[in-house]
Design an enzyme around this catalytic site. Structure first.
Site, short mmCIF file in Angstrom:
data_model
loop_
_atom_site.label_atom_id
_atom_site.label_comp_id
_atom_site.label_asym_id
_atom_site.label_seq_id
_atom_site.Cartn_x
_atom_site.Cartn_y
_atom_site.Cartn_z
N ALA A 1 -66.48 -43.85 -18.56
CA ALA A 1 -67.47 -43.23 -17.65
C ALA A 1 -68.00 -44.22 -16.62
O ALA A 1 -68.37 -43.83 -15.50
CB ALA A 1 -68.62 -42.66 -18.47
N TYR B 1 -58.06 -35.92 -24.50
CA TYR B 1 -57.69 -37.31 -24.81
C TYR B 1 -56.68 -37.43 -25.95
O TYR B 1 -56.28 -38.54 -26.29
CB TYR B 1 -58.96 -38.12 -25.12
CG TYR B 1 -59.93 -38.15 -23.96
CD1 TYR B 1 -59.60 -38.80 -22.77
CD2 TYR B 1 -61.16 -37.49 -24.02
CE1 TYR B 1 -60.46 -38.81 -21.69
CE2 TYR B 1 -62.04 -37.49 -22.95
CZ TYR B 1 -61.68 -38.16 -21.79
OH TYR B 1 -62.54 -38.17 -20.71
N ASN C 1 -59.98 -49.88 -18.83
CA ASN C 1 -60.38 -48.48 -18.77
C ASN C 1 -61.90 -48.46 -18.90
O ASN C 1 -62.43 -48.47 -20.00
CB ASN C 1 -59.74 -47.67 -19.91
CG ASN C 1 -60.08 -46.19 -19.81
OD1 ASN C 1 -60.96 -45.79 -19.03
ND2 ASN C 1 -59.40 -45.37 -20.60
N ARG D 1 -63.15 -37.22 -30.00
CA ARG D 1 -63.74 -36.68 -28.77
C ARG D 1 -62.70 -35.85 -27.99
O ARG D 1 -61.58 -36.29 -27.75
CB ARG D 1 -64.30 -37.82 -27.89
CG ARG D 1 -63.23 -38.65 -27.20
CD ARG D 1 -63.78 -39.75 -26.32
NE ARG D 1 -64.47 -39.27 -25.14
CZ ARG D 1 -64.45 -39.92 -23.97
NH1 ARG D 1 -63.78 -41.07 -23.83
NH2 ARG D 1 -65.10 -39.45 -22.95
N ARG E 1 -59.42 -33.72 -12.44
CA ARG E 1 -60.60 -33.24 -13.17
C ARG E 1 -61.79 -33.07 -12.22
O ARG E 1 -61.60 -32.87 -11.03
CB ARG E 1 -60.88 -34.21 -14.34
CG ARG E 1 -59.72 -34.25 -15.35
CD ARG E 1 -59.99 -35.22 -16.49
NE ARG E 1 -61.14 -34.80 -17.28
CZ ARG E 1 -61.74 -35.59 -18.18
NH1 ARG E 1 -61.27 -36.82 -18.39
NH2 ARG E 1 -62.77 -35.15 -18.86
N PRO F 1 -67.14 -47.00 -22.71
CA PRO F 1 -67.87 -46.14 -23.64
C PRO F 1 -67.09 -44.93 -24.14
O PRO F 1 -66.35 -44.30 -23.37
CB PRO F 1 -69.10 -45.70 -22.84
CG PRO F 1 -68.77 -45.98 -21.42
CD PRO F 1 -67.84 -47.15 -21.44
N ASN F 2 -67.29 -44.66 -25.41
CA ASN F 2 -66.77 -43.47 -26.11
C ASN F 2 -65.28 -43.53 -26.42
O ASN F 2 -64.75 -42.64 -27.09
CB ASN F 2 -67.09 -42.17 -25.33
CG ASN F 2 -68.58 -41.98 -25.14
OD1 ASN F 2 -69.33 -42.01 -26.12
ND2 ASN F 2 -69.03 -41.85 -23.91
N GLU G 1 -56.15 -50.78 -13.52
CA GLU G 1 -57.03 -49.72 -13.98
C GLU G 1 -56.20 -48.70 -14.76
O GLU G 1 -55.11 -48.33 -14.31
CB GLU G 1 -57.67 -49.04 -12.76
CG GLU G 1 -58.54 -47.86 -13.08
CD GLU G 1 -59.04 -47.14 -11.81
OE1 GLU G 1 -58.50 -47.42 -10.71
OE2 GLU G 1 -59.94 -46.31 -11.93
N HIS H 1 -56.44 -44.93 -17.07
CA HIS H 1 -57.16 -43.78 -17.62
C HIS H 1 -56.18 -42.95 -18.43
O HIS H 1 -55.05 -42.71 -17.99
CB HIS H 1 -57.78 -42.92 -16.52
CG HIS H 1 -58.77 -43.68 -15.72
ND1 HIS H 1 -60.03 -43.97 -16.20
CD2 HIS H 1 -58.69 -44.27 -14.51
CE1 HIS H 1 -60.67 -44.70 -15.30
NE2 HIS H 1 -59.88 -44.90 -14.27
C1 DQA Z 1 -61.36 -41.82 -18.97
C2 DQA Z 1 -61.78 -40.82 -17.90
C3 DQA Z 1 -63.26 -40.92 -17.62
O1 DQA Z 1 -63.65 -40.00 -16.59
C4 DQA Z 1 -64.07 -40.60 -18.86
O2 DQA Z 1 -65.45 -40.77 -18.63
C5 DQA Z 1 -63.61 -41.39 -20.05
C6 DQA Z 1 -62.19 -41.66 -20.24
C7 DQA Z 1 -59.88 -41.69 -19.36
O3 DQA Z 1 -59.36 -42.60 -19.99
O4 DQA Z 1 -59.25 -40.66 -19.06
O5 DQA Z 1 -64.43 -41.72 -20.92
O6 DQA Z 1 -61.54 -43.13 -18.45
#
Ligand code: DQA
Length: 145
Positions: free
Chosen positions: A77, A22, A74, A17, A107, A9-10, A98, A100
């Site tokens: 959230a 990011y 990825n 965002r 964080r 998501p997002n 995985e 990120h």
């Molecule tokens: C994320 C880190 C997550 O905590 C966050 O909710 C994201 C992006 C990252 O790519 O740094 O949406 O996965």
């Protein structure tokens, strides 16, 4: 060798965002980085997928069985909440990395828990969008080992 890159998501809002966290590059750039790295590493196909919905991500992981040799994920959230995504990765037994974009370990404390990561053989964090190329490289090395 085929790889599936799954984004949660997002991540479709990259560039808009929280650019301080990011970066300013958008989702199309993420897709391009994956395609270019995939071609350079010798993957026959790299599919880049994004969904804001947990169940759709679980369906995609299940559908990968028999079609993809490896997954780069990825879960965004859902990383920190989804036992369903963890169980799906465990069920299909497809090697997964995985990834990120941000340095999640530096964080908030809730971002330092990763359910999906428990089913992944490697983890890339805090390398920005280039981390996707790194994750595909780790996947390639693992599949060839
Ligand atoms: C994320 C880190 C997550 O905590 C966050 O909710 C994201 C992006 C990252 O790519 O740094 O949406 O996965």
């Amino acid at each position: 060798m085929n790889a599936l890159v799954i984004n949660g998501p997002n991540l479709n809002l990259l560039g808009i965002r929280e650019p301080d966290i990011y970066g300013s590059q958008n989702y199309a750039t993420l897709e391009r980085i994956c395609q270019e790295a995939g071609a350079q590493l010798g993957f026959e196909q790299v599919e880049v997928f994004q969904s804001n919905h947990e169940g759709v991500i679980i369906d995609k992981i299940q559908e990968a069985m028999g079609s993809f040799d490896g997954i780069v994920i990825n879960p965004a959230a859902y990383t920190h909440t989804s036992v369903g995504i963890l169980d799906a990765l465990k069920a299909v037994q497809i090697p997964a990395v995985e990834i990120h974009i941000s340095d999640v370990d530096a964080r908030e404390s809730f971002r330092q828990v990763s359910y999906a990561g428990m089913a992944c053989f490697a983890r890339v964090t805090g390398e920005g969008l280039d981390g996707y190329a790194h994750a595909l490289q780790l996947l390639k090395e693992h599949l060839e080992a």
